[in-house]
Scaffold this active site. Structure first.
Site, short mmCIF file in Angstrom:
data_model
loop_
_atom_site.label_atom_id
_atom_site.label_comp_id
_atom_site.label_asym_id
_atom_site.label_seq_id
_atom_site.Cartn_x
_atom_site.Cartn_y
_atom_site.Cartn_z
N LEU A 127 40.98 41.37 54.23
CA LEU A 127 41.86 42.52 54.01
C LEU A 127 41.04 43.80 53.93
CD1 LEU A 127 44.86 42.68 51.57
CD2 LEU A 127 43.31 44.62 51.81
N HIS A 231 33.31 43.68 43.48
CA HIS A 231 32.88 45.02 43.86
C HIS A 231 33.86 46.02 43.24
CE1 HIS A 231 32.21 48.50 46.51
NE2 HIS A 231 31.04 47.97 46.79
#
Length: 339
Positions: A127, A231
């Site tokens: 994605l 992240h």
């Protein structure tokens, strides 16, 4: 909002390549490599061309298109069962407890063990949304539409679904986890290993990665600190996954240490709560804005639409939403609450 999600075609190779160049690394499923991306699109086209919902090793690549400009603004992928073409490796976090009678002390050590436990699961991944489009719910449209595609083609998917989140990457594009562990055995940087894996597969991991458990306390602090951490740009994605019923079950990515989220497919919220309704009317409606999908395989579409539920269980849908979905009165739509 004029964007809709659809299966990708070979004509989308150029736009996908441009998106891949914007990822900043660590996106194994979206490498900035035209040959690899073409192979993904060809594999997706073959899966879309097969009519029967047979559970085999398939990949579906989707793209988010702006209906007004025709530009591709995002992408996502769905794997029907991982670990069939080559092993699907993860690190499993476990604990070893030992007792010393002489010292009268119990010692517990957290360990990383190379594992293929998740082999055979379906996976949602790849994605990526163009940086200029990260508003207005488009990320949620990309993420949640995948589950409605899975529900519409349920026989093609496994009983368990996973999602790997990118781990912490430093400003130079390196991975503290890779540098503190695997990089010591491979003689290559994280970026080199990540690109090699995306293009050539991860058999080199099986060839060179140490098979014995790794004591976490023996890793440098920089590596220990990022284990199972997403992240910063993936924190919202992690919250969305948790909202859908995914949880972190002690598995992490072998490259960057990012968390692997797992859920029972039929218990994913969007799959569990989505309903199918016949469209009785298209036009002005007073209902709520919902995530809607229509069609099958290559003709499948997803978009936000204004939907009103009628007394007989059928629905009315706004003209703009119907146009994005490519539907007419009498067609069937699968829809779920937007939030």
């Amino acid at each position: 909002m004029s964007c809709f999600l659809r299966p990708a075609t070979l004509d989308d190779l150029g736009p996908l390549y441009e998106l891949a160049k914007l990822t900043g690394g660590g996106f194994t499923n979206l490498p900035p490599d035209r040959k690899s991306l073409r192979a993904k699109l060809e594999r997706s086209a073959a899966a879309l061309a097969r009519e029967t919902d047979k559970h085999v090793d398939d990949l579906f690549v989707m793209v988010l298109e702006n209906s007004e400009t025709g530009q591709v603004r995002g992408t996502c992928q769905i794997f029907t069962m991982v670990g069939q073409h080559w092993p699907f490796y993860s690190y499993r976090i476990g604990t070893l407890t030992q007792f010393s009678k002489e010292l009268n002390r119990t010692f517990r050590a957290d360990m990383l063990t190379l594992s293929t436990d998740l082999e055979g699961a379906s996976e949602v991944g790849g994605l990526f949304l163009h940086p200029r489009e990260r508003a207005g719910g488009l990320g949620m449209l990309l993420a949640r539409s995948r589950y409605l595609f899975m529900k519409a083609h349920r026989g093609r998917f496994s009983s368990r679904t996973l999602a790997e989140l990118r781990g912490v990457i430093d400003e130079a594009g390196g991975s503290p986890f890779w540098d503190g562990l695997a990089g010591r055995f491979f003689g290559m940087s994280f970026q080199e290993a990540d690109e090699f894996n995306a293009v050539k597969g991860n058999q080199f991991i099986a060839d060179l990665m140490p098979k014995h458990p790794i004591y976490i306390d023996m890793l440098p602090e920089s590596a220990r600190h990022v284990i199972a951490m997403p992240h910063p740009s993936g924190r919202a994605a992690m919250r969305m996954l948790e909202h859908e019923g995914f949880s972190h079950d002690k598995y992490i990515d072998i490259f960057d240490g990012g968390p692997t989220m797992v859920a029972h497919t039929d218990q994913i919220r969007s799959i569990r709560e989505a309903v199918e309704s016949r469209v009785a009317r298209i036009g002005e409606v007073t209902g709520e804005r919902r995530l809607a999908t229509a069609g099958r395989l290559a003709a499948w579409r997803a978009a936000y639409a204004q939907i009103e539920t009628l007394a007989n269980g059928e629905i009315a849908i706004d003209s703009a939403g119907a146009k994005l979905l490519g539907i007419a009165e009498g067609d069937t739509v699968m829809h779920v609450e937007r939030a």
